[in-house]
Design a protein around this motif. Structure first.
Motif, PDB file in Angstrom:
ATOM      1  N   GLU A 175       0.835  -1.204   0.000  1.00  0.00           N
ATOM      2  CA  GLU A 175       0.000   0.000   0.000  1.00  0.00           C
ATOM      3  C   GLU A 175       0.871   1.256   0.000  1.00  0.00           C
ATOM      4  OE1 GLU A 175      -3.204   2.444  -0.265  1.00  0.00           O
ATOM      5  OE2 GLU A 175      -3.130   0.283  -0.589  1.00  0.00           O
ATOM      6  N   LYS A 176       1.945   1.257   0.776  1.00  0.00           N
ATOM      7  CA  LYS A 176       2.874   2.399   0.793  1.00  0.00           C
ATOM      8  C   LYS A 176       3.476   2.621  -0.592  1.00  0.00           C
ATOM      9  CE  LYS A 176       4.358   2.011   5.612  1.00  0.00           C
ATOM     10  NZ  LYS A 176       5.534   1.754   6.481  1.00  0.00           N
ATOM     11  N   ALA A 177       3.811   1.539  -1.278  1.00  0.00           N
ATOM     12  CA  ALA A 177       4.386   1.639  -2.621  1.00  0.00           C
ATOM     13  C   ALA A 177       3.383   2.239  -3.603  1.00  0.00           C
ATOM     14  CB  ALA A 177       4.847   0.265  -3.101  1.00  0.00           C
ATOM     15  N   LYS A 178       2.120   1.870  -3.468  1.00  0.00           N
ATOM     16  CA  LYS A 178       1.087   2.422  -4.349  1.00  0.00           C
ATOM     17  C   LYS A 178       0.914   3.924  -4.122  1.00  0.00           C
ATOM     18  CE  LYS A 178      -1.435  -1.878  -5.019  1.00  0.00           C
ATOM     19  NZ  LYS A 178      -2.683  -2.616  -4.790  1.00  0.00           N
ATOM     20  N   VAL A 179       0.950   4.345  -2.872  1.00  0.00           N
ATOM     21  CA  VAL A 179       0.856   5.772  -2.543  1.00  0.00           C
ATOM     22  C   VAL A 179       2.058   6.512  -3.130  1.00  0.00           C
ATOM     23  CG1 VAL A 179       0.911   7.441  -0.634  1.00  0.00           C
ATOM     24  CG2 VAL A 179      -0.585   5.428  -0.496  1.00  0.00           C
ATOM     25  N   LEU A 180       3.243   5.942  -2.975  1.00  0.00           N
ATOM     26  CA  LEU A 180       4.471   6.524  -3.506  1.00  0.00           C
ATOM     27  C   LEU A 180       4.410   6.652  -5.034  1.00  0.00           C
ATOM     28  CD1 LEU A 180       7.395   7.356  -2.552  1.00  0.00           C
ATOM     29  CD2 LEU A 180       8.052   5.051  -3.189  1.00  0.00           C
ATOM     30  N   ALA A 181       3.951   5.612  -5.707  1.00  0.00           N
ATOM     31  CA  ALA A 181       3.821   5.631  -7.164  1.00  0.00           C
ATOM     32  C   ALA A 181       2.853   6.723  -7.613  1.00  0.00           C
ATOM     33  CB  ALA A 181       3.361   4.263  -7.671  1.00  0.00           C
ATOM     34  N   SER A 182       1.746   6.861  -6.921  1.00  0.00           N
ATOM     35  CA  SER A 182       0.763   7.883  -7.258  1.00  0.00           C
ATOM     36  C   SER A 182       1.339   9.283  -7.057  1.00  0.00           C
ATOM     37  CB  SER A 182      -0.489   7.688  -6.400  1.00  0.00           C
ATOM     38  OG  SER A 182      -1.455   8.663  -6.709  1.00  0.00           O
ATOM     39  N   LEU A 183       2.100   9.464  -5.995  1.00  0.00           N
ATOM     40  CA  LEU A 183       2.749  10.746  -5.729  1.00  0.00           C
ATOM     41  C   LEU A 183       3.704  11.112  -6.866  1.00  0.00           C
ATOM     42  CD1 LEU A 183       3.459  13.128  -3.835  1.00  0.00           C
ATOM     43  CD2 LEU A 183       5.149  11.625  -2.767  1.00  0.00           C
ATOM     44  N   TYR A 184       4.520  10.142  -7.297  1.00  0.00           N
ATOM     45  CA  TYR A 184       5.453  10.378  -8.396  1.00  0.00           C
ATOM     46  C   TYR A 184       4.703  10.743  -9.673  1.00  0.00           C
ATOM     47  CZ  TYR A 184       9.286   9.682 -11.695  1.00  0.00           C
ATOM     48  OH  TYR A 184      10.224   9.869 -12.681  1.00  0.00           O
ATOM     49  N   ALA A 185       3.650   9.994  -9.977  1.00  0.00           N
ATOM     50  CA  ALA A 185       2.868  10.248 -11.194  1.00  0.00           C
ATOM     51  C   ALA A 185       2.298  11.670 -11.183  1.00  0.00           C
ATOM     52  CB  ALA A 185       1.760   9.212 -11.339  1.00  0.00           C
ATOM     53  N   ARG A 186       1.781  12.108 -10.045  1.00  0.00           N
ATOM     54  CA  ARG A 186       1.244  13.476  -9.934  1.00  0.00           C
ATOM     55  C   ARG A 186       2.355  14.515 -10.073  1.00  0.00           C
ATOM     56  NH1 ARG A 186      -1.567  11.252  -5.815  1.00  0.00           N
ATOM     57  NH2 ARG A 186      -0.272  12.245  -4.245  1.00  0.00           N
ATOM     58  N   ARG A 187       3.443  14.305  -9.346  1.00  0.00           N
ATOM     59  CA  ARG A 187       4.527  15.287  -9.308  1.00  0.00           C
ATOM     60  C   ARG A 187       5.162  15.496 -10.678  1.00  0.00           C
ATOM     61  NH1 ARG A 187       8.691  14.855  -4.495  1.00  0.00           N
ATOM     62  NH2 ARG A 187       6.742  15.341  -3.446  1.00  0.00           N
ATOM     63  N   PHE A 188       5.308  14.424 -11.456  1.00  0.00           N
ATOM     64  CA  PHE A 188       6.017  14.524 -12.729  1.00  0.00           C
ATOM     65  C   PHE A 188       5.114  14.317 -13.944  1.00  0.00           C
ATOM     66  CE2 PHE A 188       9.324  13.444  -9.599  1.00  0.00           C
ATOM     67  CZ  PHE A 188      10.124  14.580  -9.757  1.00  0.00           C
ATOM     68  N   GLY A 189       3.804  14.414 -13.752  1.00  0.00           N
ATOM     69  CA  GLY A 189       2.858  14.356 -14.865  1.00  0.00           C
ATOM     70  C   GLY A 189       2.880  13.045 -15.629  1.00  0.00           C
ATOM     71  N   GLN A 190       3.100  11.946 -14.926  1.00  0.00           N
ATOM     72  CA  GLN A 190       3.153  10.628 -15.565  1.00  0.00           C
ATOM     73  C   GLN A 190       1.751  10.026 -15.667  1.00  0.00           C
ATOM     74  OE1 GLN A 190       6.335   9.125 -16.469  1.00  0.00           O
ATOM     75  NE2 GLN A 190       6.843  11.272 -16.157  1.00  0.00           N
ATOM     76  N   GLU A 191       1.531   9.229 -16.715  1.00  0.00           N
ATOM     77  CA  GLU A 191       0.269   8.485 -16.815  1.00  0.00           C
ATOM     78  C   GLU A 191       0.167   7.488 -15.668  1.00  0.00           C
ATOM     79  OE1 GLU A 191      -0.609   6.553 -20.516  1.00  0.00           O
ATOM     80  OE2 GLU A 191       0.114   8.273 -21.662  1.00  0.00           O
ATOM     81  N   SER A 192       1.309   6.840 -15.362  1.00  0.00           N
ATOM     82  CA  SER A 192       1.309   5.822 -14.314  1.00  0.00           C
ATOM     83  C   SER A 192       2.744   5.433 -13.985  1.00  0.00           C
ATOM     84  CB  SER A 192       0.533   4.579 -14.764  1.00  0.00           C
ATOM     85  OG  SER A 192       1.154   4.009 -15.900  1.00  0.00           O
ATOM     86  N   VAL A 193       2.878   4.691 -12.914  1.00  0.00           N
ATOM     87  CA  VAL A 193       4.120   4.024 -12.535  1.00  0.00           C
ATOM     88  C   VAL A 193       3.767   2.538 -12.483  1.00  0.00           C
ATOM     89  CG1 VAL A 193       5.794   3.664 -10.674  1.00  0.00           C
ATOM     90  CG2 VAL A 193       5.005   5.981 -11.210  1.00  0.00           C
ATOM     91  N   MET A 194       4.508   1.716 -13.214  1.00  0.00           N
ATOM     92  CA  MET A 194       4.196   0.290 -13.194  1.00  0.00           C
ATOM     93  C   MET A 194       4.718  -0.331 -11.904  1.00  0.00           C
ATOM     94  SD  MET A 194       4.802  -2.728 -16.003  1.00  0.00           S
ATOM     95  CE  MET A 194       6.567  -2.832 -15.902  1.00  0.00           C
ATOM     96  N   LEU A 195       3.888  -1.166 -11.281  1.00  0.00           N
ATOM     97  CA  LEU A 195       4.257  -1.882 -10.069  1.00  0.00           C
ATOM     98  C   LEU A 195       4.056  -3.371 -10.327  1.00  0.00           C
ATOM     99  CD1 LEU A 195       3.406  -1.010  -6.445  1.00  0.00           C
ATOM    100  CD2 LEU A 195       2.928  -3.286  -7.280  1.00  0.00           C
ATOM    101  N   VAL A 196       5.091  -4.147 -10.087  1.00  0.00           N
ATOM    102  CA  VAL A 196       5.009  -5.601 -10.239  1.00  0.00           C
ATOM    103  C   VAL A 196       5.176  -6.209  -8.858  1.00  0.00           C
ATOM    104  CG1 VAL A 196       6.046  -7.648 -11.293  1.00  0.00           C
ATOM    105  CG2 VAL A 196       5.947  -5.494 -12.575  1.00  0.00           C
ATOM    106  N   LYS A 197       4.239  -7.058  -8.469  1.00  0.00           N
ATOM    107  CA  LYS A 197       4.211  -7.664  -7.134  1.00  0.00           C
ATOM    108  C   LYS A 197       4.335  -9.177  -7.280  1.00  0.00           C
ATOM    109  CE  LYS A 197       0.686  -8.399  -3.585  1.00  0.00           C
ATOM    110  NZ  LYS A 197      -0.673  -8.016  -3.182  1.00  0.00           N
ATOM    111  N   VAL A 198       5.383  -9.736  -6.655  1.00  0.00           N
ATOM    112  CA  VAL A 198       5.632 -11.165  -6.747  1.00  0.00           C
ATOM    113  C   VAL A 198       5.800 -11.726  -5.333  1.00  0.00           C
ATOM    114  CG1 VAL A 198       7.218 -12.923  -7.618  1.00  0.00           C
ATOM    115  CG2 VAL A 198       6.798 -10.866  -8.959  1.00  0.00           C
TER     116      VAL A 198
END
Length: 134
Positions: free
Chosen positions: A92-115
């Motif tokens: 969950e922390k990683a998802k919040v971090l990815a969303s923050l990055y996407a907002r800050r740098f205007g990204q469509e998304s950050v890919m997250l792979v969970k294994v």
């Protein structure tokens, strides 16, 4: 009637034990942070280091960062791949971090792979192999 009751009890016990096993699961996450900006240009090394130091370091106790070139729709893009070992709360922390990055740098998304990780450990200098006794 008794057989049905016992069957339901066994099924309930199995379901409860399975859910508690998943509660302790550990995952390897890989987050793929693209460095291209939508309007052209890219996230600078200084901007990345600031995000890493201000956000990633504060979110995770330990992680690994690798420089990468990813391809999206046939076009190359510089990127950073962050790998971390976490429990479900860390996901969950990683998802919040990815969303923050996407907002800050205007990204469509950050890919997250969970294994799921079956086993992990820290091996120190005093490790002795069971096969050679050294």
């Amino acid at each position: 009637m008794t057989v049905k009751l016992i069957s339901r009890f066994v099924l309930l016990t199995l379901l409860l034990s399975a859910s508690s096993a998943y509660a302790d699961e550990v995952y390897r996450l890989r987050l793929f942070f693209g460095l291209s900006l939508p309007g052209g240009g890219g996230v600078s090394l200084e901007q990345w280091q600031a995000f890493q130091n201000d956000e990633i370091v504060k979110t995770f106790d330990g992680f690994n960062v690798v420089d990468s070139v990813g391809y999206y729709k046939g076009k190359p893009e510089r990127s950073k791949v962050v790998t971390v070992i976490v429990d479900e709360q860390g996901v969950e922390k990683a998802k919040v971090l990815a969303s923050l990055y996407a907002r800050r740098f205007g990204q469509e998304s950050v890919m997250l792979v969970k294994v799921p990780v079956a086993e992990w450990d820290f091996i120190g200098p005093d490790y002795k192999s069971a096969t050679n006794g050294q």
